[in-house]
Structure formats: C-alpha cells, structure tokens
Scaffold this active site. Structure first.
Site, short mmCIF file in Angstrom:
data_model
loop_
_atom_site.label_atom_id
_atom_site.label_comp_id
_atom_site.label_asym_id
_atom_site.label_seq_id
_atom_site.Cartn_x
_atom_site.Cartn_y
_atom_site.Cartn_z
N ARG A 183 50.08 46.61 32.97
CA ARG A 183 50.45 45.28 33.50
C ARG A 183 51.25 45.33 34.80
O ARG A 183 52.08 44.47 35.07
CB ARG A 183 51.24 44.48 32.45
CG ARG A 183 50.50 44.21 31.18
CD ARG A 183 49.26 43.34 31.37
NE ARG A 183 48.56 43.21 30.09
CZ ARG A 183 47.56 44.01 29.72
NH1 ARG A 183 47.09 44.94 30.53
NH2 ARG A 183 46.99 43.85 28.54
N SER A 232 49.90 36.69 26.18
CA SER A 232 50.99 37.47 25.57
C SER A 232 52.30 37.19 26.29
O SER A 232 52.38 37.28 27.52
CB SER A 232 50.69 38.97 25.66
OG SER A 232 49.56 39.26 24.87
N GLU A 302 56.19 39.72 29.55
CA GLU A 302 54.94 39.93 30.32
C GLU A 302 54.66 38.69 31.17
O GLU A 302 54.25 38.77 32.32
CB GLU A 302 53.77 40.18 29.37
CG GLU A 302 52.45 40.31 30.12
CD GLU A 302 51.32 40.88 29.29
OE1 GLU A 302 51.57 41.77 28.45
OE2 GLU A 302 50.17 40.42 29.46
C1 LIG Z 1 44.57 32.60 26.14
C2 LIG Z 1 45.02 33.69 27.08
C3 LIG Z 1 44.57 34.99 26.89
C4 LIG Z 1 44.99 36.01 27.75
N1 LIG Z 1 44.52 37.28 27.52
C5 LIG Z 1 44.90 38.27 28.35
C6 LIG Z 1 44.43 39.60 28.12
O1 LIG Z 1 43.64 39.87 27.22
N2 LIG Z 1 44.87 40.58 28.95
C7 LIG Z 1 45.72 40.33 29.98
O2 LIG Z 1 46.09 41.25 30.71
N3 LIG Z 1 46.18 39.07 30.21
C8 LIG Z 1 45.79 38.05 29.43
N4 LIG Z 1 46.25 36.78 29.66
C9 LIG Z 1 47.21 36.54 30.76
C10 LIG Z 1 46.56 36.10 32.10
O3 LIG Z 1 45.30 35.51 31.89
C11 LIG Z 1 46.40 37.29 33.03
O4 LIG Z 1 47.65 37.87 33.36
C12 LIG Z 1 45.69 36.87 34.35
O5 LIG Z 1 45.37 38.02 35.07
C13 LIG Z 1 46.54 35.95 35.22
O6 LIG Z 1 45.71 35.47 36.26
P1 LIG Z 1 45.98 34.07 36.96
O7 LIG Z 1 45.00 33.91 38.07
O8 LIG Z 1 46.01 32.96 35.97
O9 LIG Z 1 47.42 34.33 37.57
P2 LIG Z 1 48.70 33.37 37.53
O10 LIG Z 1 49.11 33.16 36.11
O11 LIG Z 1 48.44 32.16 38.33
O12 LIG Z 1 49.76 34.29 38.27
C14 LIG Z 1 50.28 35.45 37.62
C15 LIG Z 1 51.04 36.27 38.67
O13 LIG Z 1 50.12 36.83 39.60
C16 LIG Z 1 50.44 36.39 40.92
N5 LIG Z 1 49.17 36.17 41.63
C17 LIG Z 1 48.13 35.39 41.26
N6 LIG Z 1 47.15 35.47 42.18
C18 LIG Z 1 47.59 36.33 43.15
C19 LIG Z 1 47.03 36.81 44.37
N7 LIG Z 1 45.82 36.43 44.81
N8 LIG Z 1 47.76 37.66 45.12
C20 LIG Z 1 49.01 38.06 44.70
N9 LIG Z 1 49.59 37.63 43.56
C21 LIG Z 1 48.87 36.78 42.79
C22 LIG Z 1 51.21 35.10 40.75
O14 LIG Z 1 52.04 34.83 41.86
C23 LIG Z 1 52.01 35.41 39.49
O15 LIG Z 1 53.13 36.21 39.78
C24 LIG Z 1 45.85 35.73 28.82
C25 LIG Z 1 46.29 34.41 29.02
C26 LIG Z 1 45.88 33.41 28.18
C27 LIG Z 1 46.32 31.99 28.42
#
Ligand SMILES: Cc1cc2nc3c(=O)[nH]c(=O)nc-3n(C[C@H](O)[C@H](O)[C@H](O)COP(=O)(O)OP(=O)(O)OC[C@H]3O[C@@H](n4cnc5c(N)ncnc54)[C@H](O)[C@@H]3O)c2cc1C
Length: 306
Positions: A183, A232, A302
């Site tokens: 992560r 998570s 996380e």
């Molecule tokens: C139902 C559910 C299931 C999930 N399952 C998993 C799983 O199996 N495994 C897992 O690892 N995670 C899981 N997640 C967590 C999440 O989906 C991941 O961490 C995902 O990668 C976040 O992506 P996002 O675009 O929504 O980022 P955001 O939530 O919008 O941002 C997360 C972080 O990344 C940064 N960020 C986003 N885009 C960029 C960019 N282009 N450049 C630089 N920084 C950036 C943001 O500033 C922030 O700090 C889950 C979440 C949910 C709701």
C-alpha cells in the site's frame, strides 16, 4: 478591497476565485460538496474543485497553487478517502479528458490516471491480456491505485513498468519507475500520477472474462458493497489480518452515530445513513484501542484522511 464570499473558514477569497476562474474557466467550481464524490458519502465542501483535462492545465493549476501557497489534492474516485466534515480548504483536482485514455500495444497497456481500474481490467480482457484480473473490483482509478499500490493477492505495482508524473512547478510530465511496497509507492508525495504503463501477458479472452466474474462475485459476497464505505480502514500488520484482530477484539457491529464496523467484514466501516467524519474517526479510535487492549497491536490507517 472585495470581501471574501467563500464558505467561512475555507479561506478562498474573491481574488483567488477570479484568478482560478480566468485560469480554468468553467472547469472550476467553488464550495463543491465532496460527500457525493467519495465512496463513503462523507465530507464537507472543497474550497475549489477543478476538473482538469490535459497536462497544460494541470501544470498551470499546480503552478498557481504553489505561487499562491494553496493546498491542493488529487481526487481519484474517492474510494480510499475520508473527508473532514468541515471540508477541504484548498483545491481538489479531478483528472479527466486526456487522462481517461487506454492504449494497448502488444502486451503493454498505457492507461491514463483517471481510467477506472474496472475499465482497465475490461479493456485488457477484451484484448486477450491477462495479469490484471486480481485488480477487478477495486473501485478506484489507475492514478489512485498506483499511489496506493492497490491490490489483493497481486498489487498493481507488480504490473507497472513506468509511471508518468507531473511535479508542481514543472511544465511537462516525467517518467518514473517507482518502488512499490504494501500500500505504498516511492513517488514524491506531491507527484501527480498522470498515467501508467502495465505489462500484461497473452491469455484467453473467455478465461480472463470468467476470472473477472469469479472475483467480482467473491468480492460481493465478502465485502459490504451495499453500504457506503472506504474499503479497508486499517493496514494489515505484518503476518496478520486487521479484520481478524478487529473481529476477535469483539468490535464487529460496534457503532458510533451512523458509523458501524461492518458485520460482513470487520476491517470495513460502513456509513449506515448519515454518519459524519467525526463519527468514523471516533469509531476508528475505539476499534484501535480495543485491538491494542486485546492483542497489543497498534493498527495503522490505510484510508487517507483529508
Ligand atoms: C468497496 C471497496 C473495496 C476496496 N477494495 C480494495 C482492494 O481490494 N485493494 C485495495 O488496495 N484497495 C481497495 N479499496 C480502496 C481503494 O479503492 C483503493 O485504494 C484505490 O486505489 C483508490 O483509488 P481512488 O482513485 O479512489 O483514489 P482516492 O481515494 O481518490 O485517493 C486515494 C489517495 O490517492 C491519491 N491519488 C489519487 N489519484 C492520484 C493521482 N492521479 N496522482 C497522485 N495521487 C493520487 C489521493 O490524493 C489520495 O491520497 C477498496 C475500496 C472500496 C470502497
């Protein structure tokens, strides 16, 4: 002097609004509610919310934020974010347009940062490329997944060959080959991921499709996908699972306000209806203390708190 018409406390005065409007036109909005832009459905407004469609506008906006000493953050799909009830007193940036492209050349998939992980998996499957199936169902963008090194039994970092990033003050993207760990990725905290190149392998389209469906069914059976959540909440400590520690500490179903430790998956906190960020943070502290008492382990977050 023109008085600030911003939401009290958010601190974006009328001059800054005019500046941003002339820089970005209709792509910027003010006092934008963030709750509807997060999977948790929680959070107050962003002082400004900018939808950025190309590298030139991204460079200009980052330069402006730096010069004006304004906080900014990239907002992917908000699936790993807990936004404060008071909101975010800076510029929340959503990538779109040029950042939504997927180009496949042989076994190399080049995806813009704003491409949803699900779309990436589907495009790869259509092209008969395997390797990304483990990512299906992660409800974020490629940019968010790279930043978080998101994954399940396989993390996106294992597939990434190169990442295109932009740093504040620069005019062009640079190519990076970050190191990835659980992560985490080694990119600078202020590096904006613009896109990533993933190396996959040739496979059978039907088999890849079946594997994607199997993983989605399994996810839906084990995660509280029916209620707003942010995935998570805690990182797994080395050699153990946060969910196991939380469950055996007796926290499943525990509630503060409308925030509840999911009865389906103990490492998820669900928003039952009108939970606030304050409720979720209080529940996080409650669970953390219970786990420490029961197991002597201090859980680390996380989810990102904004
Ligand atoms: C139902 C559910 C299931 C999930 N399952 C998993 C799983 O199996 N495994 C897992 O690892 N995670 C899981 N997640 C967590 C999440 O989906 C991941 O961490 C995902 O990668 C976040 O992506 P996002 O675009 O929504 O980022 P955001 O939530 O919008 O941002 C997360 C972080 O990344 C940064 N960020 C986003 N885009 C960029 C960019 N282009 N450049 C630089 N920084 C950036 C943001 O500033 C922030 O700090 C889950 C979440 C949910 C709701």
């Amino acid at each position: 002097m023109i008085a600030s018409s911003g939401t009290p406390g958010l601190g974006l005065d009328e001059f800054s609004r005019v500046d941003l409007r002339s820089l970005l036109g209709a792509a910027v909005s003010f006092d934008e509610p963030l709750a509807r832009r997060t999977s948790m459905r929680i959070g107050g407004p962003a002082a400004a919310f900018a939808v950025i469609k190309n590298v030139r506008d991204l460079a200009a906006l980052l330069r402006w934020c730096k010069a004006e000493r304004r906080a900014w953050t990239i907002f992917g799909l908000g699936s790993n974010l807990l936004v404060a009830d008071a909101g975010f007193p800076g510029v929340a940036i959503r990538l779109a347009g040029d950042f939504t492209r997927v180009v496949i050349s042989d076994t190399l998939v080049s995806a813009g940062a704003a491409v949803p992980v699900l779309a990436l998996c589907r495009e790869a499957a259509k092209a008969g490329l395997r390797g990304a199936e483990a990512l299906v169902g992660i409800p974020g963008t490629v940019g968010g997944a790279v930043r978080m090194n998101a994954g399940t039994d396989l993390e996106i970092g294992a597939l990434v060959e190169r990442v295109e990033v932009m740093l504040p003050g620069e005019d062009a993207r640079t190519v990076a080959t970050p190191d990835f760990a659980y992560r985490r990725c080694s990119l600078a905290p202020d590096a904006v991921v613009c896109g990533a190149q993933l190396r996959l392998k040739r496979g059978d389209t039907k088999m890849i499709g079946a594997e994607l469906r199997r993983r989605i069914v399994q996810r839906n059976a084990t995660q509280p996908v029916e209620s707003p959540n942010a995935g998570s909440i805690f990182r797994n400590p080395p050699g153990d699972h946060a969910a196991r520690l939380i469950e055996t500490a007796g926290c499943k179903g525990r509630r503060i306000g409308d925030a509840e430790v999911s009865v389906k998956h103990a490492n998820f906190i669900v928003n039952r209806k009108a939970a606030t960020c304050r409720d979720v943070l209080a529940l996080i502290e409650d669970v953390r203390a219970a786990v420490e008492r029961a197991h002597g382990i201090e859980l680390q977050l996380e989810v990102h708190v904004l």
